[in-house]
Design a protein around this motif. Structure first.
Motif, PDB file in Angstrom:
ATOM      1  N   HIS A  29      23.158  22.471-101.025  1.00 23.91           N
ATOM      2  CA  HIS A  29      22.042  21.653-100.540  1.00 23.91           C
ATOM      3  C   HIS A  29      22.436  20.827 -99.314  1.00 23.91           C
ATOM      4  O   HIS A  29      21.578  20.459 -98.523  1.00 23.91           O
ATOM      5  CB  HIS A  29      21.468  20.765-101.646  1.00 23.91           C
ATOM      6  N   VAL A  30      23.713  20.536 -99.146  1.00 21.27           N
ATOM      7  CA  VAL A  30      24.175  19.827 -97.946  1.00 21.27           C
ATOM      8  C   VAL A  30      24.311  20.812 -96.787  1.00 21.27           C
ATOM      9  O   VAL A  30      23.935  20.513 -95.656  1.00 21.27           O
ATOM     10  CB  VAL A  30      25.518  19.101 -98.200  1.00 21.27           C
ATOM     11  N   LYS A  31      24.832  22.002 -97.075  1.00 22.24           N
ATOM     12  CA  LYS A  31      25.019  23.004 -96.018  1.00 22.24           C
ATOM     13  C   LYS A  31      23.700  23.531 -95.464  1.00 22.24           C
ATOM     14  O   LYS A  31      23.587  23.732 -94.261  1.00 22.24           O
ATOM     15  CB  LYS A  31      25.846  24.179 -96.539  1.00 22.24           C
ATOM     16  N   GLY A  32      22.739  23.778 -96.330  1.00 19.77           N
ATOM     17  CA  GLY A  32      21.513  24.404 -95.847  1.00 19.77           C
ATOM     18  C   GLY A  32      21.859  25.752 -95.239  1.00 19.77           C
ATOM     19  O   GLY A  32      22.478  26.594 -95.884  1.00 19.77           O
ATOM     20  N   GLN A  33      21.525  25.956 -93.976  1.00 20.09           N
ATOM     21  CA  GLN A  33      21.790  27.222 -93.288  1.00 20.09           C
ATOM     22  C   GLN A  33      23.186  27.291 -92.646  1.00 20.09           C
ATOM     23  O   GLN A  33      23.535  28.300 -92.049  1.00 20.09           O
ATOM     24  CB  GLN A  33      20.728  27.479 -92.209  1.00 20.09           C
ATOM     25  N   ALA A  34      23.954  26.223 -92.757  1.00 22.67           N
ATOM     26  CA  ALA A  34      25.318  26.254 -92.210  1.00 22.67           C
ATOM     27  C   ALA A  34      26.145  27.261 -93.009  1.00 22.67           C
ATOM     28  O   ALA A  34      25.950  27.441 -94.198  1.00 22.67           O
ATOM     29  CB  ALA A  34      25.963  24.871 -92.285  1.00 22.67           C
ATOM     30  N   SER A  47      35.698  26.358 -89.410  1.00 18.98           N
ATOM     31  CA  SER A  47      34.672  25.314 -89.393  1.00 18.98           C
ATOM     32  C   SER A  47      33.394  25.865 -90.006  1.00 18.98           C
ATOM     33  O   SER A  47      33.293  27.053 -90.291  1.00 18.98           O
ATOM     34  CB  SER A  47      34.384  24.869 -87.956  1.00 18.98           C
ATOM     35  N   TYR A  48      32.440  24.989 -90.168  1.00 15.33           N
ATOM     36  CA  TYR A  48      31.089  25.446 -90.466  1.00 15.33           C
ATOM     37  C   TYR A  48      30.466  25.872 -89.149  1.00 15.33           C
ATOM     38  O   TYR A  48      30.860  25.403 -88.070  1.00 15.33           O
ATOM     39  CB  TYR A  48      30.256  24.328 -91.108  1.00 15.33           C
ATOM     40  N   GLY A  49      29.492  26.747 -89.228  1.00 11.65           N
ATOM     41  CA  GLY A  49      28.812  27.217 -88.030  1.00 11.65           C
ATOM     42  C   GLY A  49      27.313  27.253 -88.243  1.00 11.65           C
ATOM     43  O   GLY A  49      26.822  27.268 -89.371  1.00 11.65           O
ATOM     44  N   ILE A  50      26.611  27.275 -87.126  1.00 15.43           N
ATOM     45  CA  ILE A  50      25.149  27.401 -87.130  1.00 15.43           C
ATOM     46  C   ILE A  50      24.764  28.082 -85.826  1.00 15.43           C
ATOM     47  O   ILE A  50      25.454  27.941 -84.819  1.00 15.43           O
ATOM     48  CB  ILE A  50      24.458  26.017 -87.281  1.00 15.43           C
ATOM     49  N   LYS A  51      23.698  28.851 -85.854  1.00 16.14           N
ATOM     50  CA  LYS A  51      23.210  29.489 -84.624  1.00 16.14           C
ATOM     51  C   LYS A  51      21.949  28.779 -84.155  1.00 16.14           C
ATOM     52  O   LYS A  51      21.085  28.435 -84.954  1.00 16.14           O
ATOM     53  CB  LYS A  51      22.928  30.967 -84.874  1.00 16.14           C
ATOM     54  N   ILE A  60      30.282  23.220 -86.273  1.00 17.89           N
ATOM     55  CA  ILE A  60      29.732  21.936 -86.702  1.00 17.89           C
ATOM     56  C   ILE A  60      30.557  21.391 -87.867  1.00 17.89           C
ATOM     57  O   ILE A  60      31.286  22.136 -88.523  1.00 17.89           O
ATOM     58  CB  ILE A  60      28.243  22.060 -87.121  1.00 17.89           C
ATOM     59  N   GLU A  61      30.440  20.083 -88.111  1.00 21.85           N
ATOM     60  CA  GLU A  61      31.117  19.450 -89.246  1.00 21.85           C
ATOM     61  C   GLU A  61      30.230  18.322 -89.761  1.00 21.85           C
ATOM     62  O   GLU A  61      29.480  17.703 -89.005  1.00 21.85           O
ATOM     63  CB  GLU A  61      32.480  18.906 -88.828  1.00 21.85           C
ATOM     64  N   PHE A  62      30.329  18.080 -91.072  1.00 24.26           N
ATOM     65  CA  PHE A  62      29.561  17.025 -91.735  1.00 24.26           C
ATOM     66  C   PHE A  62      30.395  15.747 -91.693  1.00 24.26           C
ATOM     67  O   PHE A  62      31.355  15.595 -92.447  1.00 24.26           O
ATOM     68  CB  PHE A  62      29.238  17.456 -93.170  1.00 24.26           C
ATOM     69  N   LEU A  63      30.031  14.835 -90.802  1.00 27.30           N
ATOM     70  CA  LEU A  63      30.768  13.591 -90.569  1.00 27.30           C
ATOM     71  C   LEU A  63      29.826  12.410 -90.767  1.00 27.30           C
ATOM     72  O   LEU A  63      28.681  12.455 -90.305  1.00 27.30           O
ATOM     73  CB  LEU A  63      31.309  13.547 -89.141  1.00 27.30           C
ATOM     74  N   ASN A  64      30.290  11.365 -91.404  1.00 27.67           N
ATOM     75  CA  ASN A  64      29.483  10.146 -91.573  1.00 27.67           C
ATOM     76  C   ASN A  64      28.109  10.469 -92.178  1.00 27.67           C
ATOM     77  O   ASN A  64      27.108   9.877 -91.793  1.00 27.67           O
ATOM     78  CB  ASN A  64      29.323   9.408 -90.248  1.00 27.67           C
ATOM     79  N   ASP A  65      28.071  11.435 -93.081  1.00 26.99           N
ATOM     80  CA  ASP A  65      26.841  11.861 -93.755  1.00 26.99           C
ATOM     81  C   ASP A  65      25.796  12.451 -92.819  1.00 26.99           C
ATOM     82  O   ASP A  65      24.595  12.384 -93.092  1.00 26.99           O
ATOM     83  CB  ASP A  65      26.242  10.710 -94.576  1.00 26.99           C
ATOM     84  N   ASP A  66      26.228  13.035 -91.730  1.00 26.60           N
ATOM     85  CA  ASP A  66      25.361  13.759 -90.800  1.00 26.60           C
ATOM     86  C   ASP A  66      26.141  14.926 -90.210  1.00 26.60           C
ATOM     87  O   ASP A  66      27.371  14.929 -90.211  1.00 26.60           O
ATOM     88  CB  ASP A  66      24.878  12.843 -89.664  1.00 26.60           C
ATOM     89  N   TRP A  67      25.404  15.905 -89.687  1.00 24.09           N
ATOM     90  CA  TRP A  67      26.033  17.053 -89.030  1.00 24.09           C
ATOM     91  C   TRP A  67      26.259  16.745 -87.554  1.00 24.09           C
ATOM     92  O   TRP A  67      25.402  16.138 -86.902  1.00 24.09           O
ATOM     93  CB  TRP A  67      25.145  18.286 -89.165  1.00 24.09           C
ATOM     94  N   TYR A  68      27.426  17.166 -87.047  1.00 29.80           N
ATOM     95  CA  TYR A  68      27.790  16.978 -85.639  1.00 29.80           C
ATOM     96  C   TYR A  68      28.281  18.301 -85.060  1.00 29.80           C
ATOM     97  O   TYR A  68      28.954  19.073 -85.740  1.00 29.80           O
ATOM     98  CB  TYR A  68      28.929  15.946 -85.497  1.00 29.80           C
ATOM     99  N   VAL A  69      27.964  18.521 -83.785  1.00 27.95           N
ATOM    100  CA  VAL A  69      28.492  19.669 -83.058  1.00 27.95           C
ATOM    101  C   VAL A  69      29.938  19.369 -82.688  1.00 27.95           C
ATOM    102  O   VAL A  69      30.272  18.245 -82.309  1.00 27.95           O
ATOM    103  CB  VAL A  69      27.659  19.944 -81.777  1.00 27.95           C
ATOM    104  N   LEU A  70      30.787  20.380 -82.816  1.00 27.29           N
ATOM    105  CA  LEU A  70      32.196  20.256 -82.451  1.00 27.29           C
ATOM    106  C   LEU A  70      32.459  21.008 -81.147  1.00 27.29           C
ATOM    107  O   LEU A  70      31.792  21.991 -80.848  1.00 27.29           O
ATOM    108  CB  LEU A  70      33.085  20.844 -83.546  1.00 27.29           C
ATOM    109  N   ARG A  71      33.464  20.562 -80.435  1.00 24.19           N
ATOM    110  CA  ARG A  71      33.906  21.258 -79.221  1.00 24.19           C
ATOM    111  C   ARG A  71      35.401  21.505 -79.358  1.00 24.19           C
ATOM    112  O   ARG A  71      36.156  20.585 -79.688  1.00 24.19           O
ATOM    113  CB  ARG A  71      33.613  20.385 -78.001  1.00 24.19           C
ATOM    114  N   ALA A  83      26.807  13.966 -80.148  1.00 22.12           N
ATOM    115  CA  ALA A  83      26.801  15.329 -80.690  1.00 22.12           C
ATOM    116  C   ALA A  83      26.150  15.404 -82.068  1.00 22.12           C
ATOM    117  O   ALA A  83      26.145  16.457 -82.700  1.00 22.12           O
ATOM    118  CB  ALA A  83      28.229  15.867 -80.743  1.00 22.12           C
ATOM    119  N   LYS A  84      25.574  14.303 -82.531  1.00 16.51           N
ATOM    120  CA  LYS A  84      24.914  14.279 -83.834  1.00 16.51           C
ATOM    121  C   LYS A  84      23.665  15.161 -83.795  1.00 16.51           C
ATOM    122  O   LYS A  84      22.886  15.122 -82.848  1.00 16.51           O
ATOM    123  CB  LYS A  84      24.532  12.846 -84.197  1.00 16.51           C
ATOM    124  N   ILE A  85      23.494  15.947 -84.848  1.00 18.86           N
ATOM    125  CA  ILE A  85      22.340  16.830 -84.975  1.00 18.86           C
ATOM    126  C   ILE A  85      21.296  16.108 -85.822  1.00 18.86           C
ATOM    127  O   ILE A  85      21.633  15.508 -86.854  1.00 18.86           O
ATOM    128  CB  ILE A  85      22.742  18.159 -85.641  1.00 18.86           C
TER     129      ILE A  85
END
Length: 122
Positions: A29-34, A47-51, A60-71, A83-85
């Motif tokens: 339920h946290v990942k959803g489509q990740a 890592s986790y990924g998303i398209k 992407i990574e789940f940081l501070n209870d939100d998803w963020y894009v990684l570089r 980079a917060k989604i």
């Protein structure tokens, strides 16, 4: 596992090094489509990924209870405040209200609740 806590710098553009998980350990339920991405040639890139809507894959990574894009930069991942989604974008999930890891259900236990006595000598 729960969300990782990162104290981002006040500069929204300045990337900070992020230590990502070593395995897929978030509930569905946290990942959803990740989805989990294994980089067998370089495990530190797992890592986790998303398209996105154009089919481009993002780490992407789940940081501070939100998803963020990684570089990926200089042999490690970075992220920043900007980079917060947005919650639930791209089919990403979040905590269910009854999940013990939900931020609203987190309790900080102080000394009194632990039965400790603190004395201050002055």
């Amino acid at each position: 596992m729960t969300s990782q806590i990162v104290n981002f710098l006040l500069d929204d553009d300045k990337g900070m090094g992020i230590t990502v998980r070593i395995k897929d350990d978030l509930p569905g339920h946290v990942k959803g489509q990740a989805y989990w991405v294994n980089h067998h040639d370089n495990l530190s890139k797992n890592s986790y990924g998303i398209k996105d809507l154009k089919g481009k894959e993002w780490a992407i990574e789940f940081l501070n209870d939100d998803w963020y894009v990684l570089r990926w930069r200089n042999h490690h991942y970075e992220s920043c405040r900007k980079a917060k989604i947005n919650q639930y974008d791209f089919g990403l999930g979040w905590w269910e209200k009854t999940d013990p890891a939900h931020p609203a259900l987190q309790v900080t236990i102080g000394p009194a609740l632990l039965g400790l006595t603190i004395s201050i000598k002055g």
